[in-house]
Write an enzyme that holds these catalytic residues in place. Structure first.
Site, PDB file in Angstrom:
ATOM      1  N   GLU A  35      41.570  34.833  32.519  1.00  0.00           N
ATOM      2  CA  GLU A  35      40.820  36.041  32.909  1.00  0.00           C
ATOM      3  C   GLU A  35      39.886  36.519  31.793  1.00  0.00           C
ATOM      4  OE1 GLU A  35      39.792  38.141  34.937  1.00  0.00           O
ATOM      5  OE2 GLU A  35      41.034  38.204  36.733  1.00  0.00           O
TER       6      GLU A  35
ATOM      7  N   ASN B 260      39.055  45.519  39.471  1.00  0.00           N
ATOM      8  CA  ASN B 260      38.332  44.312  39.069  1.00  0.00           C
ATOM      9  C   ASN B 260      36.831  44.574  39.049  1.00  0.00           C
ATOM     10  OD1 ASN B 260      39.598  41.815  38.275  1.00  0.00           O
ATOM     11  ND2 ASN B 260      40.646  41.816  40.247  1.00  0.00           N
TER      12      ASN B 260
ATOM     13  N   ASP C 204      37.060  39.099  42.696  1.00  0.00           N
ATOM     14  CA  ASP C 204      37.737  39.230  41.413  1.00  0.00           C
ATOM     15  C   ASP C 204      36.712  39.698  40.374  1.00  0.00           C
ATOM     16  OD1 ASP C 204      39.606  38.928  39.245  1.00  0.00           O
ATOM     17  OD2 ASP C 204      40.655  37.411  40.398  1.00  0.00           O
TER      18      ASP C 204
END
Length: 289
Positions: A15, A146, A196
């Site tokens: 991430e 997000n 995302d």
């Protein structure tokens, strides 16, 4: 349009990639693996730092080191010593939550959002951390925070709720660090995949990694889908522009709950990818505190 896996990291939940212009290196995390990672394209070197708990997101600091949102709270982290200087644990009263996404605005303030670790409740929130270490909640009732990014002219702010499947656009007051006038510009409900992490390019368009979608997508500021780039992994998680000219789109990904045939079909899951998408990005701002 080339897609290359530059690090076969096998991250459980790769991430929040951050390109450091000064070092010409890319930092990113494996949240579930409790790792901070750094990739230097000129040498191919990959370094890793083990974290004491899940590391959700971070930004580089002007004074050195990082500002980090660990699962349980926000802190400064010294890369050389591993020392942690806690700033706040604003969700100590919300058991079951953890921090997730985060990024600095162009005034050097750190924005970070939380989520329900069980992926069912809208118990998360969005916070702004100012250079004086003060922390303010700016949005509540979020499932999975997000896609925290700003338009190049600082007039708009974007944030997604992956649990809801929507990317919102807000008016942004850059001087005050305030958001207002929420409207949904991308709605992926019913698609089988969700929004995302995101970044913006120099033309003001939004690039979004789409969890479960095998792709990244480029949207206009109004939410019009302009193009998609297919990926060899099902669960891309986030993206950032990097490289000497900020013209390489780096994309993180996750192994997550893949196993058996699903994992065998995508051996590069959890890897770090580099894409040539024909447009450049903008440099990231360091935390001013």
């Amino acid at each position: 349009m080339g897609v290359t896996c530059v690090v076969e990291a096998g991250n459980r939940l790769g991430e929040v990639p951050v390109w450091d212009v000064a070092e010409q290196a890319l930092y990113w995390v494996d949240i579930e693996g409790r790792l901070l990672q750094r990739y230097t394209p000129s040498t191919g070197a990959v370094e890793r730092w083990a974290m004491p708990e899940r590391i959700a997101c971070f930004a580089l600091r002007e004074s050195g080191g990082l500002i980090v949102a660990f699962a349980s709270g926000i802190a400064f982290y010294d890369l050389e010593t591993g020392e942690i200087d806690w700033i706040a644990r604003p969700e100590a009263d919300r058991p079951g939550n953890r921090f997730n996404e985060g990024k600095c605005d162009r005034r050097g303030r750190f924005w970070t959002g939380s989520m329900d670790d069980g992926l069912t409740r809208r118990s998360g929130a969005l916070y702004r951390v100012d250079p004086d270490r003060s922390v303010e909640m700016v949005l509540d009732g979020v499932g999975v925070s997000n896609s925290i990014v700003w338009s190049p002219d600082d007039r708009d702010f974007y944030v997604a709720d992956t649990l809801e499947g929507v990317i919102w656009r807000f008016d942004f007051d850059a001087e005050a660090g305030r958001i207002s006038n929420r409207r949904a510009i991308v709605d992926l409900r019913g698609s089988g995949f969700g929004p995302d992490g995101s970044t913006v390019d120099a033309e003001g368009c939004l690039w979004n990694a789409q969890w479960g979608g095998w792709r990244v997508a480029r949207y206009s500021p109004e939410g019009e889908l302009l193009r998609t780039v297919p990926l060899p992994v099902q669960k891309p998680t986030n993206c950032i522009f990097g490289g000497p000219d900020l013209a390489t789109l780096y994309v993180t990904s996750a192994v997550a709950d893949l196993d058996g045939a699903a994992l065998a079909a995508q051996p590069l899951a959890g890897g770090l990818f580099a894409l040539d998408v024909g447009v450049a990005g903008l440099p990231e701002t360091r935390f001013a505190g």
